[in-house]
Design an enzyme around this catalytic site. Structure first.
Site, mmCIF file in Angstrom:
data_model
loop_
_atom_site.group_PDB
_atom_site.id
_atom_site.type_symbol
_atom_site.label_atom_id
_atom_site.label_comp_id
_atom_site.label_asym_id
_atom_site.label_seq_id
_atom_site.Cartn_x
_atom_site.Cartn_y
_atom_site.Cartn_z
ATOM 1 N N ASP A 1 36.166 -21.103 -1.303
ATOM 2 C CA ASP A 1 36.857 -19.908 -0.807
ATOM 3 C C ASP A 1 38.172 -19.803 -1.572
ATOM 4 O OD1 ASP A 1 37.545 -17.701 0.709
ATOM 5 O OD2 ASP A 1 37.703 -18.768 2.608
ATOM 6 N N GLN B 1 29.875 -14.561 8.661
ATOM 7 C CA GLN B 1 29.695 -14.931 7.257
ATOM 8 C C GLN B 1 28.672 -16.056 7.132
ATOM 9 O OE1 GLN B 1 31.380 -13.559 4.351
ATOM 10 N NE2 GLN B 1 29.665 -14.663 3.429
ATOM 11 N N ARG C 1 25.334 -10.015 4.472
ATOM 12 C CA ARG C 1 26.243 -9.726 5.587
ATOM 13 C C ARG C 1 25.640 -8.588 6.421
ATOM 14 N NH1 ARG C 1 31.658 -11.010 5.684
ATOM 15 N NH2 ARG C 1 31.481 -10.271 7.826
ATOM 16 N N ARG D 1 38.455 -8.279 14.242
ATOM 17 C CA ARG D 1 38.999 -9.168 13.208
ATOM 18 C C ARG D 1 40.478 -9.300 13.499
ATOM 19 N NH1 ARG D 1 38.313 -9.564 6.741
ATOM 20 N NH2 ARG D 1 36.374 -10.424 7.543
ATOM 21 N N HIS E 1 34.640 -17.921 11.125
ATOM 22 C CA HIS E 1 34.035 -16.712 10.549
ATOM 23 C C HIS E 1 32.510 -16.819 10.700
ATOM 24 C CE1 HIS E 1 33.759 -13.091 8.392
ATOM 25 N NE2 HIS E 1 34.156 -13.457 7.192
ATOM 26 N N CYS F 1 32.410 -16.503 -0.090
ATOM 27 C CA CYS F 1 32.375 -15.382 0.869
ATOM 28 C C CYS F 1 33.090 -14.147 0.327
ATOM 29 C CB CYS F 1 32.964 -15.821 2.205
ATOM 30 S SG CYS F 1 34.709 -16.273 2.137
#
Ligand code: CP
Length: 303
Positions: A223, A135, A290, A105, A132, A262
């Protein structure tokens, strides 16, 4: 030597392979729930490099590896020689001698690409400023658990044209859903991503009118307005305020529409409390998936 099976972006992996990874994740989830967990990764180790904070990604990858019989090494970027200037290339070569896969990450998408270039083991994108993909695997799994096949359904993104929006564009093409992007003109989805979608014949439309985008949607997703590393918080909130997901917008969608986020969320900013904590919200299933979707990714990468 066979090339490692990296998981860098959804548009790097074929639609058939993504579907087989999701199917694998679904099977692994079912086996886990029945107490008959497969352990295909016994003796395997995943290194996880975090240059940005995480709760879900960190815990779900660690638990996922352990459920599959493997183990993890967690590296805080600043606590390693990478943080003191050792090159990504050398870090990739070093880690490849110790572990069986690497997840990173990072804010810098080039680091992910360099890691993949020099590693001889699979590299997984655990979020960059550009995308991402893990996700999205969880999001597609969650959608299909609640609504059946996502192919041909309408997904609406309300908010920033950020890394999540980019991965939704990739997913729309790979999984065959219709994507309506409602984003402020000041925070656009990168043009090269929209060009890619157009070139691939993806059903992706762009609007600045969130009401229009939400009409008849099967899924509405958003988001947070200010993510890790974002500057100008006040200005961003001003741009994004017209894109808030509230009950009125959910009512414009299909009667069985669901809501996803998310996380982490900021209630009564990007989404009202009644929506995120209401009956149409599936965020906790999304969180759980996830774990299961990434187990599919891990097992595929290291098989
Ligand atoms: N959604 C997500 O990636 O969560 P974390 O930042 O907690 O990992």
């Amino acid at each position: 030597m066979t090339a490692p099976k990296h998981f860098l972006d959804l548009n790097d992996v074929s639609a058939d392979t993504l579907r087989s990874i999701l199917d694998l994740g679904v099977r692994l989830k079912a086996a886990q729930k029945l107490g008959k967990a497969d352990r295909p990764l016994v003796g395997k180790t995943l290194a996880m490099i975090f240059e940005k904070p995480s709760t879900r990604t960190r815990v779900s990858f660690e638990v996922g590896m352990k459920q599959l019989g493997g183990d993890v090494v967690i590296m805080d970027g600043q606590g390693t020689q990478l943080g003191r200037g050792e090159s990504v290339a050398d870090t990739a070569r070093v880690l490849s001698r110790y572990v069986d896969a690497i997840m990173i990450r990072t804010d810098d998408p080039q680091k992910l690409l360099d890691l993949a270039k020099y590693a001889t083991v699979p590299v997984i994108n655990g979020l960059t400023d550009d995308s991402h993909p893990c996700q999205l695997m969880a999001d597609v799994m969650t959608f299909e658990e609640h609504q059946g096949p996502i192919k041909g359904k309408k997904v609406t993104w309300c908010g920033d044209g950020n890394n999540m929006a980019v991965s939704f564009v990739h997913a729309a093409q790979r999984f065959g859903f219709s994507l309506s992007l409602a984003v402020p003109k000041e925070l656009p989805v990168p043009q090269k991503v929209l060009d890619w979608a157009a070139g691939e014949g993806a059903d992706v439309t762009l609007t600045h009118d969130a009401d229009e985008a939400c009409k008849d949607a099967n899924l509405i997703v958003t988001d947070c307005w200010v993510s890790m590393g974002d500057k100008d918080a006040e200005q961003r909130c001003e741009y994004l305020e017209p894109f808030q997901v509230d009950a009125r917008r959910m009512a414009l969608a299909h009667e069985n529409a669901i809501f996803m986020h998310c996380l982490p969320a900021h209630r009564d900013e990007e989404v009202t409390t009644d929506v995120i904590d209401g009956s149409q919200s599936v965020i906790w299933d999304e969180v759980e998936n996830r774990l299961h979707a990434q187990k599919g990714v891990l097992a595929w990468c290291m098989s």
